[in-house]
Design an enzyme around this catalytic site. Structure first.
Site, PDB file in Angstrom:
ATOM      1  N   LYS B 161       0.838  -1.197   0.000  1.00 29.86           N
ATOM      2  CA  LYS B 161       0.000   0.000   0.000  1.00 29.86           C
ATOM      3  C   LYS B 161       0.872   1.246   0.000  1.00 29.86           C
ATOM      4  O   LYS B 161       1.760   1.393   0.857  1.00 29.86           O
ATOM      5  CB  LYS B 161      -0.907  -0.003   1.233  1.00 29.86           C
ATOM      6  CG  LYS B 161      -1.938  -1.123   1.226  1.00 29.86           C
ATOM      7  CD  LYS B 161      -3.007  -0.908   0.166  1.00 29.86           C
ATOM      8  CE  LYS B 161      -4.159  -1.879   0.329  1.00 29.86           C
ATOM      9  NZ  LYS B 161      -5.206  -1.652  -0.706  1.00 29.86           N
ATOM     10  N   ASP B 188      -0.308  -0.668  -4.702  1.00 26.06           N
ATOM     11  CA  ASP B 188      -1.651  -0.099  -4.731  1.00 26.06           C
ATOM     12  C   ASP B 188      -1.647   1.280  -4.098  1.00 26.06           C
ATOM     13  O   ASP B 188      -1.425   1.427  -2.891  1.00 26.06           O
ATOM     14  CB  ASP B 188      -2.599  -1.029  -3.963  1.00 26.06           C
ATOM     15  CG  ASP B 188      -4.055  -0.581  -4.059  1.00 26.06           C
ATOM     16  OD1 ASP B 188      -4.327   0.429  -4.735  1.00 26.06           O
ATOM     17  OD2 ASP B 188      -4.910  -1.258  -3.458  1.00 26.06           O
ATOM     18  N   GLU B 216      -1.649  -0.488  -9.141  1.00 27.22           N
ATOM     19  CA  GLU B 216      -3.094  -0.449  -8.969  1.00 27.22           C
ATOM     20  C   GLU B 216      -3.596   0.941  -8.620  1.00 27.22           C
ATOM     21  O   GLU B 216      -3.055   1.608  -7.740  1.00 27.22           O
ATOM     22  CB  GLU B 216      -3.439  -1.431  -7.843  1.00 27.22           C
ATOM     23  CG  GLU B 216      -4.703  -2.221  -8.078  1.00 27.22           C
ATOM     24  CD  GLU B 216      -5.095  -3.033  -6.864  1.00 27.22           C
ATOM     25  OE1 GLU B 216      -4.229  -3.717  -6.297  1.00 27.22           O
ATOM     26  OE2 GLU B 216      -6.277  -2.973  -6.502  1.00 27.22           O
ATOM     27  N   ASP B 241      -9.147  -0.192  -9.941  1.00 26.14           N
ATOM     28  CA  ASP B 241      -9.893  -0.834  -8.853  1.00 26.14           C
ATOM     29  C   ASP B 241     -11.077   0.076  -8.508  1.00 26.14           C
ATOM     30  O   ASP B 241     -12.202  -0.181  -8.945  1.00 26.14           O
ATOM     31  CB  ASP B 241      -8.982  -1.072  -7.644  1.00 26.14           C
ATOM     32  CG  ASP B 241      -9.733  -1.633  -6.454  1.00 26.14           C
ATOM     33  OD1 ASP B 241     -10.899  -2.032  -6.615  1.00 26.14           O
ATOM     34  OD2 ASP B 241      -9.175  -1.661  -5.330  1.00 26.14           O
ATOM     35  N   LYS B 265     -13.717  -6.974  -7.545  1.00 29.68           N
ATOM     36  CA  LYS B 265     -14.072  -7.331  -6.165  1.00 29.68           C
ATOM     37  C   LYS B 265     -15.568  -7.590  -6.134  1.00 29.68           C
ATOM     38  O   LYS B 265     -16.350  -6.749  -6.586  1.00 29.68           O
ATOM     39  CB  LYS B 265     -13.734  -6.187  -5.201  1.00 29.68           C
ATOM     40  CG  LYS B 265     -12.242  -5.967  -5.020  1.00 29.68           C
ATOM     41  CD  LYS B 265     -11.960  -4.790  -4.104  1.00 29.68           C
ATOM     42  CE  LYS B 265     -10.456  -4.597  -3.953  1.00 29.68           C
ATOM     43  NZ  LYS B 265     -10.124  -3.282  -3.368  1.00 29.68           N
TER      44      LYS B 265
END
Lengths: 342, 342
Positions: B161, B188, B216, B241, B265
């Site tokens: 992250k 991400d 991402e 995303d 997701k």
């Protein structure tokens, strides 16, 4: 467990009740190939390939020679893992109707194994659909008589083949409209017009107060710009059939905003691409119809299960088994006039 | 027959082993809603909604109030006709994670009824997948230590992250790369960068010889042009995303050629849109990964079954249940380190 132990291809000859004439093509019958998938526990799945040289470029005489390859790929795979078989069969681009038959036969075997009808494996969206019936190319008088007969026997939607003779086609539509008030019309030119002829035809009908529900494949398969031109210059929804064989064709049509409708046929796309086309068209808000080549009741069953299960179609043009002579009806659905019930 | 007789929503509180920090958001735990679908023959299907206000705009305190509506819609419908329920739940756009949980619970009940695991209802494409594990935002030192721990415990892919502090993020990647040679990295930014910051970041890694598998959501969810700009100016594959919640979002990304990857997701898309996105991405040759919000093993099971069944994913980021404290493991799969087996 549902491991595949054998695969058989069986050549079947079918004859039409009367020769079937569409733009630039007349057929007296059809040579199809029935695919049987045998599972270790005794279940058998059935599929059927009804080939089209004109649309798919495939030749049925090659199909029996593919039996060994397909068998080699499938034996040992569990029918419950059907996507593995879908993926394998996606490679067989030389014989899309064989791809369809094998993919469906595997689902059919899975269905027999589990006792869940194939349409519920697809999602069970509908209990019932209704098919149109088709008027092949003939004289104006014979086409009107045939259309009236179809309408009077309970079919609410009539599919009409045009595309060989623009002036006569307009007369045909006038004659049919006169004797079938209240019917829906799907008019299929099977690539027979130029874009400007197609627009001339549509405007001629419009000016005579004849409404058509779908104007199918007015122009050549490869002429995406032409399709789009007709779409934007015609009062009726324009459908791609010969232009929409694979999922890639349909993505291109979507990107080009080329059509209002797509005609899915399992014989062009197989189950795998047909599922993808349903999802793409639903997303792009393109309407769908489902059609057929020259399937017997074994092959039409594939499309009926698909249509009931996905519930994706505004119109169903699943009538080839009603035009072919068959010893017995072998579909896993109930036919009542135009109605097809789970 | 598998008619639904009751639907229950149960609120569940979960705590993270340690607070989970991503760009501009820290969570100590998650309040999820378990959905139970009861079928007349006694089968029970389980689903879980793990909400996200940040991504979906949904609020979990509204979910219990939706139980009556969902029950009213579902009771009497056969789970075998699951597409009817998919269609109904597509309307619930205010609570996409509830849509996902209900759609999956229905498939789970269908699965219990027929004895076919859900992943085989989806097609049984794979027997096994492997998940990454995530390093939340922390000090450079702590992130490197955590990454090394993950790598040494057998995870080949590490998700990192970033997105709050560009200069520090580059240091983090340098420190992690040093102690995890041979790992794959999914980086991400959770919308944290501007397009130019994102490109700066990617080029900085590239010039240091650090390769990343997926970059991402570098930029804001609504910035499709920004995504595309990063895609065409970065040496690494760029994924959407937060920009890819629904099937419509993904069609737009495809039309704009905006991304290399989409992160599906179920909590964003439900099963219905996720299936559509798989088909569209496969057609457009966009690669796929599957991710999670803060699901327990009940919710992660949904994504594992989906991923095994469709076989559609290059990377699996299904680790929230490994970070949440749970009384017992309730997935219908086997977890062995990073491996998830049917």
């Amino acid at each position: 467990m549902g491991k595949i132990v054998d695969v058989k291809f069986i050549v079947k000859e079918y004859t039409y009740e009367k020769p079937f004439h569409i733009a630039n093509s007349i057929a007296a019958g059809s040579t199809n190939v029935e695919v049987q998938v045998f599972v270790e526990n005794g279940a058998i799945g059935y599929g059927e390939a009804a080939p089209s040289y004109r649309v798919n470029g495939e030749r049925v005489e090659t199909f029996p020679t593919l039996e060994a390859f397909v068998k080699e790929q499938l034996v040992g795979v569990d029918v419950r893992n059907y996507r593995r078989i879908f993926d394998i069969m996606d490679g067989l681009r030389s014989a899309s109707s064989v791809k369809a038959a094998v993919q469906f036969a595997v689902l059919d075997a899975f269905s027999v194994e589990t006792g869940v009808p194939v349409y519920q494996l697809f999602g069970g969206a509908k209990d019932e659909i209704e098919t149109d019936k088709t008027v092949g190319i003939d004289t104006v008088e014979n086409m009107a008589t045939e259309a009236r007969k179809i309408f009077e026997s309970g079919f609410k939607t009539i599919k009409i083949k045009v595309g060989e003779d623009l002036k006569k086609d307009i007369q045909v539509m006038e004659a049919i409209a006169e004797v079938t008030r209240g019917a829906n019309y799907i008019v299929d030119a099977n690539t027979g017009y130029t874009p400007k002829e197609a627009i001339y035809f549509a405007k001629a009908l419009y000016s005579r107060g004849i409404d058509i529900s779908v104007f199918e494949q007015p122009v050549k398969a490869e002429d995406i710009e032409g399709l789009k031109f007709v779409r934007y210059n015609s009062p009726f929804p324009v459908a791609a059939d010969e232009s929409a064989r694979t999922r890639y064709d349909v993505l291109r049509l979507i990107k080009h905003d080329a059509v209002d409708f797509v005609n899915i046929k399992l014989m062009k796309s197989g189950i795998s691409d047909a599922l993808a086309i349903v999802e793409m068209a639903n997303t792009a808000k393109i309407q769908l119809m489902i059609g057929c080549m020259s399937e017997s009741s074994v092959g039409i069953n594939q499309s009926v299960q698909f249509a009931l299960g996905t519930g994706a179609f505004v119109f169903h043009d699943l009538d080839s088994h009603l035009m072919l002579l068959e010893d017995s009806f072998r579909g896993k659905f109930v036919q009542k006039g135009p109605r097809m019930l789970a």
